[in-house]
Write a protein that holds these residues in place. Structure first.
Motif, short mmCIF file in Angstrom:
data_model
loop_
_atom_site.label_atom_id
_atom_site.label_comp_id
_atom_site.label_asym_id
_atom_site.label_seq_id
_atom_site.Cartn_x
_atom_site.Cartn_y
_atom_site.Cartn_z
N ASN A 1 53.75 -37.30 23.21
CA ASN A 1 52.44 -38.30 23.17
C ASN A 1 51.36 -37.72 22.26
OD1 ASN A 1 50.95 -40.18 24.61
ND2 ASN A 1 50.38 -38.90 26.13
N PRO A 2 51.87 -37.88 20.78
CA PRO A 2 50.72 -37.34 19.74
C PRO A 2 49.51 -38.32 19.89
CG PRO A 2 52.53 -38.04 18.83
CD PRO A 2 53.10 -38.17 20.31
N ALA A 3 48.46 -37.96 19.51
CA ALA A 3 47.15 -38.66 19.00
C ALA A 3 47.47 -38.48 17.36
CB ALA A 3 45.95 -38.21 19.54
N THR B 1 49.04 -43.54 16.58
CA THR B 1 48.84 -44.03 17.61
C THR B 1 47.08 -43.86 17.82
OG1 THR B 1 48.93 -41.93 18.56
CG2 THR B 1 50.62 -43.14 18.92
N ALA B 2 46.57 -43.11 16.78
CA ALA B 2 44.94 -42.96 16.86
C ALA B 2 44.21 -44.40 16.38
CB ALA B 2 44.37 -41.78 16.38
#
Lengths: 89, 417
Positions: free
Chosen positions: A44-46, A69-70
């Motif tokens: 679940n990385p940002a 995802t950021a």
């Protein structure tokens, strides 16, 4: 968000189904922890994440998409079949 | 400082010079009994109930930004207790009862408005499901009633009763549900915790969690190390990153959920109304803006903003159900970072590390849970036993498959809720 399919070119996000993180499926006899990790647990990385997207309303290919995802920026797209994601771990 | 009508009158007559900040701005101490990571609704409520119910006041709430700057300020303010499954049912019932007494308890105006929620149904199957859920809600001790099409029309005549594809056959109503002023909820809990001695420390990002021999001993922060006997996560969409500092991987994907507000309009929508077509939910704020949203965007995201396809879908659903709003202009939209679990239900539990507690996985339902979550989490931290209203929010249910709470029956997999 638009994704450039290697076969169809740049297409709208609506043509694609999102599967989630691009993980390699455990072998059939793998233990519970391996399946738990595959089915439930997520880094679940940002930031950049390898994901599986399905070009449902295009060529029906599964794609490995590297996406931030950021920011939603698409960093790379590759056919999943050429990314070594098929088969078992 | 105690708030009252008399106080408002006095301040109004004397130039409003007597108001003071609602909480202190303390320097972090070197050690606390409990450190809570995350100064949002759940973290602040947890601190409040730790102090009030359990007498534990040597507590710090560490917030990387400002208090209430996360999801408690980025939601659609809906409060309800209309869940179906055991586990969720008693928890949200507990939470709604706390909402009902919260303003008096905190001496703080959270603009709690029990205007009622109506879940519309459009076909026989949905009606049967609504009746079944209504019975379950009544059994849990809360209120629910089935409205006929004509009863719905009386309460909400502006709905499209001529829609042939999604005819309105009636609705499931919970009259005690409603809305609350989201920011005031965070501020009320912050003030209540601060008054009881809790240190609320803002601009204090946690950069590491110190674990020795399988036991948590403190945290590293942007403002120096802080030792702690217990560390409690309440980081919502950022739970994955915080847990990773302790070497944990959670069953959570962070997704974006968008919400929208129209320009201010005269009062039209008196209740919270949800449509079973397209997952749309609407209410009207006291400023007159129509507040609404629908599905997740359905991809991992920390951007706190969504994409146009889901915005378009949401507007389409709204116009289909309330044709009059096609003339209203959209004022603003935003995205919240939702910590999604595979089964769509939260986790409030011990972690595998001694003294480290988990409160995460609220999916898109965190706001209504705020007081309930704070109360049961404080109970877990203080007593090391789960509160009676939160015995099923176990972390290991995903590994074992036992006790999954899949409210929608969609399957306990990521990206299905």
């Amino acid at each position: 968000m638009r994704i450039t399919c290697p076969l169809c070119g740049e297409r709208d996000r609506r043509e694609f189904y999102y599967k989630g993180a691009a993980l390699v499926r455990p072998a059939e006899g793998a233990d519970l922890d391996a399946w738990h990790e595959y089915v439930n647990l997520r880094e679940n990385p940002a930031g950049p994440l390898d994901e599986l997207w399905y070009h449902e309303m295009g060529c029906n290919s599964w794609l490995k998409v590297t996406r931030d995802t950021a920011t939603h920026e698409i960093l790379a797209v590759q056919l999943a079949s050429e990314a070594g994601l098929g088969g078992e771990k | 400082m105690r708030f009252s009508g008399w106080r408002v009158l006095r301040e109004g007559l004397t130039g409003n010079k007597g108001w003071r900040p609602h909480w202190r701005d303390p320097e972090p101490k070197s050690e606390y009994d409990v450190v809570i990571i995350g100064g949002g609704g759940h973290g602040l409520a947890t601190a409040y109930y730790l102090a009030k119910e359990h007498g534990i006041t040597n507590v710090a709430v560490l917030e990387k930004g400002y208090l209430g700057g996360g999801n408690v300020g980025r939601n659609t303010t809906i409060v309800r207790a209309n869940y179906y499954l055991p586990g969720n049912s008693e928890f949200y019932s507990h939470s709604l009862r706390l909402w009902e007494g919260m303003e008096q308890d905190l001496n703080y105006n959270a603009m709690m408005s029990q205007r009622g929620i109506i879940n519309l149904f459009h076909n026989d199957g949905q009606r049967d499901a609504a009746v079944r859920r209504g019975n379950s809600i009544v059994n849990q001790g809360d209120d629910a009633e089935i409205l006929s099409r004509e009863q719905v029309r009386e309460l909400a005549p502006f709905l499209n009763f001529e829609n042939n594809r999604f005819p309105i056959m009636g609705g499931l109503m919970q009259r005690r549900a409603g809305t609350a002023r989201h920011d005031a909820v965070a501020w009320g809990f912050a003030r209540g915790a601060d008054m009881r001695g809790v240190d609320l420390i803002q601009n204090c990002e946690v950069t590491g969690i110190d674990v020795e021999n399988g036991k948590v001993v403190g945290v590293q922060t942007a403002r120096g190390p802080i030792r702690a006997k217990k560390v409690a996560l309440a980081a919502a969409g950022r739970s994955g990153q915080v847990a990773a500092m302790a070497g944990l991987t959670l069953p959570i994907e962070s997704h974006v959920l968008q919400a929208f507000v129209s320009e201010g309009l005269k009062p039209i929508v008196d209740h919270v109304i949800t449509f079973a077509e397209g997952h749309l939910y609407i209410s009207q704020s006291d400023k007159g803006g129509l507040v609404f949203g629908s599905y997740l965007d359905f991809y991992s995201s920390y951007a706190a903003r969504g994409n146009l396809p889901m915005a378009e879908h949401t507007m389409e659903s709204f116009v289909a159900m309330v044709p009059a709003v096609s003339k209203a202009r959209l004022l603003r939209s935003w995205g919240g970072i939702m910590d999604m679990t595979p089964d769509g239900s939260p986790i409030i539990d011990h972690s595998p590390i001694d003294g480290l507690y988990l409160n995460c996985g609220w999916c898109y339902g965190g706001f209504k849970a705020t007081p309930g979550s704070g109360s049961v989490y404080a109970h877990l931290i203080a007593t090391d036993r789960p509160h009676g209203a939160a015995t099923r929010f176990k972390l290991d249910r995903f590994r074992s498959g036992v006790g999954l709470m899949d409210e929608e029956g969609a399957g306990a997999q990521h990206n299905l809720h």
